[in-house]
Design a protein around this motif. Structure first.
Motif, PDB file in Angstrom:
ATOM      1  N   SER A  92       0.845  -1.198   0.000  1.00 46.69           N
ATOM      2  CA  SER A  92       0.000   0.000   0.000  1.00 46.69           C
ATOM      3  C   SER A  92       0.877   1.244   0.000  1.00 46.69           C
ATOM      4  O   SER A  92       2.077   1.178   0.272  1.00 46.69           O
ATOM      5  CB  SER A  92      -0.898   0.017   1.230  1.00 46.69           C
ATOM      6  OG  SER A  92      -0.105   0.107   2.398  1.00 46.69           O
ATOM      7  N   GLY A  93       0.273   2.362  -0.301  1.00 44.53           N
ATOM      8  CA  GLY A  93       1.011   3.612  -0.236  1.00 44.53           C
ATOM      9  C   GLY A  93       1.614   4.003  -1.561  1.00 44.53           C
ATOM     10  O   GLY A  93       1.713   3.206  -2.488  1.00 44.53           O
ATOM     11  N   ARG A  94       2.041   5.245  -1.627  1.00 46.14           N
ATOM     12  CA  ARG A  94       2.562   5.781  -2.873  1.00 46.14           C
ATOM     13  C   ARG A  94       4.075   5.888  -2.870  1.00 46.14           C
ATOM     14  O   ARG A  94       4.642   6.480  -3.778  1.00 46.14           O
ATOM     15  CB  ARG A  94       1.946   7.157  -3.125  1.00 46.14           C
ATOM     16  CG  ARG A  94       0.459   7.108  -3.410  1.00 46.14           C
ATOM     17  CD  ARG A  94      -0.126   8.499  -3.534  1.00 46.14           C
ATOM     18  NE  ARG A  94      -0.174   9.175  -2.239  1.00 46.14           N
ATOM     19  CZ  ARG A  94      -0.653  10.398  -2.073  1.00 46.14           C
ATOM     20  NH1 ARG A  94      -1.072  11.095  -3.118  1.00 46.14           N
ATOM     21  NH2 ARG A  94      -0.681  10.941  -0.875  1.00 46.14           N
ATOM     22  N   THR A  95       4.724   5.294  -1.855  1.00 46.56           N
ATOM     23  CA  THR A  95       6.173   5.408  -1.773  1.00 46.56           C
ATOM     24  C   THR A  95       6.856   4.060  -1.915  1.00 46.56           C
ATOM     25  O   THR A  95       7.951   3.861  -1.423  1.00 46.56           O
ATOM     26  CB  THR A  95       6.579   6.043  -0.436  1.00 46.56           C
ATOM     27  OG1 THR A  95       6.082   5.227   0.644  1.00 46.56           O
ATOM     28  CG2 THR A  95       6.036   7.445  -0.319  1.00 46.56           C
ATOM     29  N   PHE A  96       6.222   3.144  -2.621  1.00 47.38           N
ATOM     30  CA  PHE A  96       6.762   1.781  -2.759  1.00 47.38           C
ATOM     31  C   PHE A  96       8.180   1.807  -3.306  1.00 47.38           C
ATOM     32  O   PHE A  96       9.040   1.054  -2.864  1.00 47.38           O
ATOM     33  CB  PHE A  96       5.846   0.974  -3.674  1.00 47.38           C
ATOM     34  CG  PHE A  96       6.320  -0.428  -3.942  1.00 47.38           C
ATOM     35  CD1 PHE A  96       6.806  -0.789  -5.194  1.00 47.38           C
ATOM     36  CD2 PHE A  96       6.269  -1.395  -2.947  1.00 47.38           C
ATOM     37  CE1 PHE A  96       7.242  -2.080  -5.446  1.00 47.38           C
ATOM     38  CE2 PHE A  96       6.698  -2.692  -3.188  1.00 47.38           C
ATOM     39  CZ  PHE A  96       7.179  -3.038  -4.445  1.00 47.38           C
TER      40      PHE A  96
END
Length: 121
Positions: free
Chosen positions: A25-29
């Protein structure tokens, strides 16, 4: 903190293949190094493979080198573990992990819930 969900485990005969996936999850993978670890009952968790943020650097445990391949798709926030030529000793719960520091095994601090892989002889 990144949330990780593994899938793709199951029962396979020796010599077979499985591909594990781990969705983050998240946009900083892409800011995380990613790794796979495994733990069989009664044993300590052990490092399997890791991949750098951009995917250009990978490391493998000697026990899986040449049989397993780790890869990642940063556009899909997903890391994969392709497992070929599986052996009964590969049986374990496989965990996906993320590191915001390096791809050294000791730096992984975020973990998924695990997926069971069972290899029958």
């Amino acid at each position: 903190q990144v949330q990780l969900v593994e899938s793709g485990g199951g029962l396979v005969q020796a010599g077979g293949s499985l591909r594990l996936s781990c969705a983050a999850s998240g946009r900083t993978f892409s800011s995380y190094a990613m790794g796979w670890f495994r733990q069989d009952s009664g044993k300590e968790r052990e490092f399997v493979a890791s991949i750098s943020r951009g995917g250009g650097v990978t490391y493998y445990a000697d026990s899986v080198k040449g049989r397993f391949t780790i890869s990642r798709d940063n556009a899909k926030n997903t890391v994969y573990l392709q497992m070929n030529s599986l052996k009964p000793e590969d049986t374990a719960v496989y965990y996906c992990a993320a590191s915001g520091v390096t791809s050294r095994p000791a730096d992984f601090s975020s973990w998924g819930q695990g997926t069971q892989v069972t290899v029958s002889s």
